[in-house]
Write a protein that holds these residues in place. Structure first.
Motif, PDB file in Angstrom:
ATOM      1  N   UNK A  36       0.949  -1.270   0.073  1.00  0.00           N
ATOM      2  CA  UNK A  36      -0.159   0.208   0.001  1.00  0.00           C
ATOM      3  C   UNK A  36       0.709   1.281  -0.075  1.00  0.00           C
ATOM      4  N   UNK A  37       0.883   1.948   1.139  1.00  0.00           N
ATOM      5  CA  UNK A  37       1.920   3.272   1.320  1.00  0.00           C
ATOM      6  C   UNK A  37       2.923   2.905   1.733  1.00  0.00           C
ATOM      7  N   UNK A  38       3.075   1.929   2.555  1.00  0.00           N
ATOM      8  CA  UNK A  38       4.421   1.603   3.590  1.00  0.00           C
ATOM      9  C   UNK A  38       5.575   0.989   2.748  1.00  0.00           C
ATOM     10  N   UNK A  39       6.582   1.188   3.093  1.00  0.00           N
ATOM     11  CA  UNK A  39       7.819   0.603   2.409  1.00  0.00           C
ATOM     12  C   UNK A  39       9.115   0.762   3.562  1.00  0.00           C
ATOM     13  N   UNK A  40       9.556  -0.219   3.610  1.00  0.00           N
ATOM     14  CA  UNK A  40      10.893  -0.273   4.428  1.00  0.00           C
ATOM     15  C   UNK A  40      11.819   0.524   4.101  1.00  0.00           C
ATOM     16  N   UNK A  41      12.155   0.698   2.710  1.00  0.00           N
ATOM     17  CA  UNK A  41      13.213   1.595   2.210  1.00  0.00           C
ATOM     18  C   UNK A  41      14.517   0.542   2.176  1.00  0.00           C
ATOM     19  N   UNK A  42      15.624   0.913   1.528  1.00  0.00           N
ATOM     20  CA  UNK A  42      16.713  -0.010   1.230  1.00  0.00           C
ATOM     21  C   UNK A  42      17.385   0.014   2.320  1.00  0.00           C
ATOM     22  N   UNK A  43      17.526   0.944   3.162  1.00  0.00           N
ATOM     23  CA  UNK A  43      18.394   1.127   4.438  1.00  0.00           C
ATOM     24  C   UNK A  43      17.997   0.001   5.224  1.00  0.00           C
ATOM     25  N   UNK A  44      16.861   0.110   5.865  1.00  0.00           N
ATOM     26  CA  UNK A  44      16.039  -0.910   6.930  1.00  0.00           C
ATOM     27  C   UNK A  44      16.348  -2.376   6.333  1.00  0.00           C
ATOM     28  N   UNK A  45      15.852  -2.236   4.965  1.00  0.00           N
ATOM     29  CA  UNK A  45      15.741  -3.606   4.334  1.00  0.00           C
ATOM     30  C   UNK A  45      17.067  -4.348   4.228  1.00  0.00           C
ATOM     31  N   UNK A  46      18.001  -3.584   4.206  1.00  0.00           N
ATOM     32  CA  UNK A  46      19.353  -4.126   4.004  1.00  0.00           C
ATOM     33  C   UNK A  46      19.802  -4.664   5.383  1.00  0.00           C
ATOM     34  N   UNK A  47      19.528  -3.808   6.347  1.00  0.00           N
ATOM     35  CA  UNK A  47      19.905  -4.427   7.629  1.00  0.00           C
ATOM     36  C   UNK A  47      19.201  -5.591   8.073  1.00  0.00           C
ATOM     37  N   UNK A  48      17.989  -5.838   7.944  1.00  0.00           N
ATOM     38  CA  UNK A  48      17.274  -6.749   8.081  1.00  0.00           C
ATOM     39  C   UNK A  48      17.822  -8.062   7.280  1.00  0.00           C
ATOM     40  N   UNK A  49      18.181  -7.756   5.969  1.00  0.00           N
ATOM     41  CA  UNK A  49      18.822  -8.781   5.203  1.00  0.00           C
ATOM     42  C   UNK A  49      20.095  -9.295   5.477  1.00  0.00           C
ATOM     43  N   UNK A  50      20.877  -8.284   6.313  1.00  0.00           N
ATOM     44  CA  UNK A  50      22.259  -8.650   6.771  1.00  0.00           C
ATOM     45  C   UNK A  50      22.137  -9.656   8.086  1.00  0.00           C
ATOM     46  N   UNK A  51      21.178  -9.279   8.962  1.00  0.00           N
ATOM     47  CA  UNK A  51      20.712  -9.939  10.188  1.00  0.00           C
ATOM     48  C   UNK A  51      20.274 -11.420   9.644  1.00  0.00           C
ATOM     49  N   UNK A  52      19.561 -11.743   8.474  1.00  0.00           N
ATOM     50  CA  UNK A  52      19.098 -12.935   8.242  1.00  0.00           C
ATOM     51  C   UNK A  52      20.118 -13.746   7.867  1.00  0.00           C
ATOM     52  N   UNK A  53      20.978 -13.120   6.729  1.00  0.00           N
ATOM     53  CA  UNK A  53      22.064 -13.938   6.140  1.00  0.00           C
ATOM     54  C   UNK A  53      23.217 -14.277   6.975  1.00  0.00           C
ATOM     55  N   UNK A  54      23.553 -13.254   8.184  1.00  0.00           N
ATOM     56  CA  UNK A  54      24.454 -13.155   9.070  1.00  0.00           C
ATOM     57  C   UNK A  54      24.313 -14.465  10.073  1.00  0.00           C
ATOM     58  N   UNK A  55      23.018 -15.059  10.193  1.00  0.00           N
ATOM     59  CA  UNK A  55      22.858 -16.292  10.858  1.00  0.00           C
ATOM     60  C   UNK A  55      23.825 -17.560  10.320  1.00  0.00           C
ATOM     61  N   UNK A  56      24.075 -17.309   9.255  1.00  0.00           N
ATOM     62  CA  UNK A  56      25.076 -18.498   8.623  1.00  0.00           C
ATOM     63  C   UNK A  56      26.410 -18.418   9.294  1.00  0.00           C
TER      64      UNK A  56
END
Length: 566
Positions: A36-56
């Motif tokens: 809808x009108x909500x978006x996390x944006x690249x900055x927050x999404x990148x941090x979340x992606x890093x936390x997920x990938x970093x579990x490896x």
């Protein structure tokens, strides 16, 4: 399937650079999605992606994180340098006071929560450092723990607890602050952030151009006219426009006797001639009425034109009036060059005929290519916007800024320094200002600046997420959700206080206020999120002073929090 999974995990661990680019890909992709009108944006999404990938279990060398960070900070400083120094004269001291207020609020929040929850010195220090996203606080606190009389084993244990608390609270301190300032804060302020920043950009002269988009209006155009006014036959082309009352236009070329010739002082109009005239729209309308009908003559109008910024550096240009230059050009070629803008020390100046030019004035000239080339050689330096960047200029600036920031002084045993990051940011500000003032060196085109800014910021965030991921899980397991919730409070309470203090007490512009909030909280990701939400570089103007103050004050806070909770 097992072999594929084993290969991927092993590759990510052995070659962490692959994990960085995977994190960037996921972050930019998911950050571009809208719900809808909500978006996390690249900055927050990148941090979340890093936390997920970093579990490896991926570890990236700290130097990679620092390199991305310095690239980002230089680009930020370079883009707003001219505006920053103008804003400093007006808002410098208020921004210092604002930063001190935000730091004090964050410190008190962490101290009170530490007491209420029964945290020891290590957990409280890590809570302050992580919730406030200030690694300097953590470093100073863990070092000072060794000086409060604990046994070596106890001191090491406290330092370890501080690191765990930092790992648990830092992710929300970064992502939460970015989300709050980029998404919720404009709503709490009841302001249209994009429109507000766009208005301030126009006032301050900041330009945020969209690639491929330009105004439809052209201040100077070229048209072809068939000469039907008998009084003009036999007259020199250099006299035509002044005879019909359009002296700010000029005849560029003429089609007659079956061919096309360039206009010059000796060119005479003959019967049946067609002329190509360049000038302002108002003058072209006058010519159409006085000379003859407009015609479509593509060949006649296919002459090279140019708009060029010329920096006045030669003796022939300095101290001459604009009228002198215009008269000299007409005398030499019979043509006229149009001065569409004059910039002095980064500020637009209205070009008056009697205005005398100064060294390093920038003249935006429009006209026939050959005439512009001649004028540029006479006046000084042609500042063409090319595709190349002055990387030597940028790199030397980062080196000098980092070395200045690395200088450390000790006051009462407390190490104080600007840090390499603040030093680089200041170097970017100075270089951006110098570029806008002198314009003969240091060019970085806007597309390159976008890459330095966005890849630098999100590369930094990706590495932070990858390295913080393992500590997040272990910290949550040992200390539960309470530590995480305490980190949320330390992150958001100072921002809420800052938001309303900035609006009602300091009366900052909304864009500058949000940038100042991010700076006082030492939250680089939040600055990126605010700039993304504002679609403007304006927030960075408010970021720099509070960021520098916050870095220094929060380093001292690391000592104070240990002293009070030991």
């Amino acid at each position: 399937m097992y072999l594929i999974t084993h290969f991927l995990i092993g590759s990510f661990r052995q070659y962490p650079e692959i994990a960085i680019f995977l994190t960037l890909a996921l972050g930019f992709w998911f950050g571009a999605l809208k719900f809808r009108s909500f978006s996390l944006g690249a900055v927050t999404s990148t941090l979340i992606a890093g936390l997920l990938v970093g579990q490896l279990g991926i570890h990236v060398a700290p130097v990679v994180q620092s390199t991305f960070f310095l690239m980002f900070l230089f680009a930020v400083g370079y883009s707003v340098g001219p505006q920053f120094f103008r804003a400093l004269k007006k808002d410098g001291l208020p921004q210092v006071a604002f930063a001190l207020l935000v730091c004090a609020t964050g410190f008190l929040t962490a101290y009170v929560l530490g007491k209420l929850l029964g945290y020891n010195v290590g957990l409280t220090a890590g809570l302050l450092a992580g919730g406030y996203t200030n690694s300097g606080t953590l470093g100073v606190a863990t070092d000072f723990v060794k000086q409060i009389g604990l046994t070596p084993d106890k001191a090491a244990a406290m330092a370890g607890l501080a690191a765990i608390a930092y790992a648990v609270t830092y992710p929300f301190g970064t992502a939460g602050a970015a989300w709050f300032l980029g998404s919720l804060a404009p709503k709490l302020l009841k302001v249209d952030l994009k429109a507000s920043c766009k208005q301030l950009e126009q006032t301050m002269g900041v330009q945020a151009k969209q690639p491929g988009v330009r105004p439809a209006y052209l201040p100077v155009a070229a048209r072809a006219y068939r000469v039907e006014n008998a009084n003009l036959i036999g007259r020199k082309t250099s006299e035509v426009t002044s005879l019909v009352g359009a002296s700010d236009a000029f005849v560029v070329r003429v089609r007659q006797n079956g061919g096309i010739v360039d206009s010059g002082n000796g060119t005479v109009l003959q019967d049946g001639a067609t002329i190509a005239v360049a000038g302002p729209a108002k003058s072209l309308l006058t010519i159409a009425k006085a000379v003859g009908p407009e015609v479509d003559d593509a060949d006649l109008l296919s002459f090279p034109t140019e708009q060029l910024d010329v920096v006045v550096t030669s003796k022939a240009g300095v101290d001459r009036t604009i009228r002198d230059l215009e008269d000299a050009e007409r005398s030499d070629t019979g043509h006229e060059i149009f001065l569409s803008k004059l910039t002095r020390s980064g500020q637009d100046v209205k070009p008056q005929p009697d205005l005398r030019l100064q060294r390093y004035d920038v003249l935006t000239l429009m006209g026939a290519h050959n005439d512009i080339e001649k004028a540029a050689k006479i006046l000084g330096y042609a500042d063409r916007q090319g595709a190349t960047s002055d990387i030597a200029f940028m790199s030397f600036a980062v080196v000098i800024g980092s070395l200045v920031g690395a200088l450390t002084i000790h006051i009462a045993g407390i190490p104080l320094s600007l840090s390499t990051s603040v030093g680089t940011l200041i170097a970017g500000l100075v270089c951006g200002y110098l570029r806008s003032t002198y314009r003969t060196f240091g060019q970085i085109p806007e597309p390159a600046l976008w890459v330095f800014n966005n890849v630098g910021l999100n590369g930094f965030i990706a590495v932070v997420g990858l390295n913080a991921a393992p500590g997040l899980v272990s910290g949550l397991k040992d200390y539960g959700i309470g530590l995480f919730l305490a980190g949320i409070a330390v992150s958001l309470v100072p921002l809420v206080v800052a938001l309303y203090a900035g609006k009602y007490i300091f009366k900052f512009h909304p864009g500058i206020l949000l940038g100042a909030c991010a700076g006082a909280r030492s939250t680089t990701a939040a600055l990126g999120a605010v700039q993304e939400a504002a679609n403007s570089p304006i927030p960075a103007i408010g970021y720099t002073i509070p960021y520098a103050v916050g870095r220094i004050v929060m380093a001292i806070a690391g000592v104070i929090i240990v002293s009070l909770t030991k």
